[in-house]
Design an enzyme around this catalytic site. Sequence first.
Site, PDB file in Angstrom:
ATOM      1  CD  GLU A  29      14.307  -5.916 102.264  1.00  0.00           C
ATOM      2  OE1 GLU A  29      15.477  -5.649 102.591  1.00  0.00           O
ATOM      3  OE2 GLU A  29      13.290  -5.515 103.044  1.00  0.00           O
ATOM      4  CG  HIS A  30      15.735 -11.132 103.207  1.00  0.00           C
ATOM      5  ND1 HIS A  30      14.899 -10.121 103.768  1.00  0.00           N
ATOM      6  CD2 HIS A  30      16.714 -11.132 103.957  1.00  0.00           C
ATOM      7  CE1 HIS A  30      15.545  -9.486 104.851  1.00  0.00           C
ATOM      8  NE2 HIS A  30      16.540 -10.128 104.789  1.00  0.00           N
ATOM      9  CD  GLU A  60      19.378 -10.234 107.328  1.00  0.00           C
ATOM     10  OE1 GLU A  60      18.133  -9.923 107.263  1.00  0.00           O
ATOM     11  OE2 GLU A  60      20.180 -10.233 106.297  1.00  0.00           O
TER      12      GLU A  60
END
Length: 472
Positions: free
Chosen positions: A86-87, A163
């Site tokens: 996703e990143h 994160e």
Amino acid sequence: MASLLKLSTALQRQTLLTGSRAGSSYAAAFRSALSNEPATEVTTLDSGLRVASESVPSQVATVGLFIDAGARYEDKNNNGAANFFEHVAFKGTTKRSQSALEQEVENMGAQLDAHTGRDHTSFTARCLSKDVPKLVEILADVVQNPKLDDADVKRARELILGEIEQVESCGMREVVFDHLHSTAFQGTSLSNTVWGPSSNIRSIKAGDLKGYVDTHFKAPRMVLAAAGDVRQTDLEKLAEKYLCKVESTFDGKSPQLSAVRFTGSEMRVRDDSLPLAHVAVAVEGCGASSSDVLALSVASALIGTWDRTFGGGVNNASKLAVASAHDKLCHNYESFNLNYRDTGLWGIYFQCDPLQCEDMLFNVQNEWMRLCTMVTEGEVERAKRQLKTRLLAQLEGPQAICEDIGRQVLLLGRREALHDLERRIDNVTAANVRDVSMKYIFDRCPAVAAVGPVENLPDYMRIRSSMSWTRL
């Protein structure tokens, strides 16, 4: 959808003010409005890819690709791969550089987004309705031709590790729910976190991500969904044109969900440096396709949600909210009903002062036992209206509708019409709520996750013993 929300709010207010006769007239108007909502169309192409859409009169549309790929489909060696991809997904493709992709999207005034959960991954775009064809082509390019450059993977690795550190220090709710899944479904893939362990993040390479995409991103595991001023036939043509290269066969065994197993257990992380105790307690719920799902949702709505910033807490319909406000039991709580394909979690999450852990949990379990034995029709009717209002509020706008379509079609193969959903909620009775509460809550072993100054949280065997009443 805005008109539906207004009708639902009016239904609740008018019933409280003028009684059941006025409420029934508003309920009829509400049901009529729902029956006129456009149906969700679903088509399965020859490749196995499903195309689903709902026509909404709006200048803005949302289109997305939803894929059966998430933490549940990972093992201990590649846990975190879906979130890692996703990143890097929007860092460029073999056809477009990152700058070219970003400029193209910006020039249209569109917005790209990606989300990874335990049971699915999604890539969505919000745009003007006329730009849907172009955004479908871009999303197809992203999932079929990712660049996966080593430099981008390295930068993403540093970002993800940052994160994770931030979530662990500030996002206590997410941390607690990760611990809850970890203890409730220990030994199964549903215990995996979306982020994955830091050791995996440090070791994942571009080749690993490519292997993950090649294994999971197959046509039978994908849904192309859209909501806005779109036509189903046009969306099908776009899918056939731009997603025709997505393979429909698997090299070897196709990814399958491992058997799930719920374990009554607990995980506590005592940290007296935190000002509040963060606690989640849950029992095993039902899967998304179960006939019990709505009755459990009504039971959850009856417990409700409360925050100390809410006005009129002592006059709240929920007895737990009244006790929380009057006796200052907690800072906030939320009742939840999480549904996956084959199982679920039903329970409550709350934040409280350290000395209030025992009293808060006592009141929670007391309300749970009351659900099983003596909940009334009046309470259930009020909870049903609140549930309908919340469900409709969550479907405001093309973006929310698109996401709902994608997830439901992945899980169920269809999307339930709103008027059918409303009818099924209306059919829930107090007896149904008592029955499902006895089935899922009464005398069941709970899963407990707690973080913070939790010394005063009762030990597990005391919590377990309070999951039933001995009545003479």
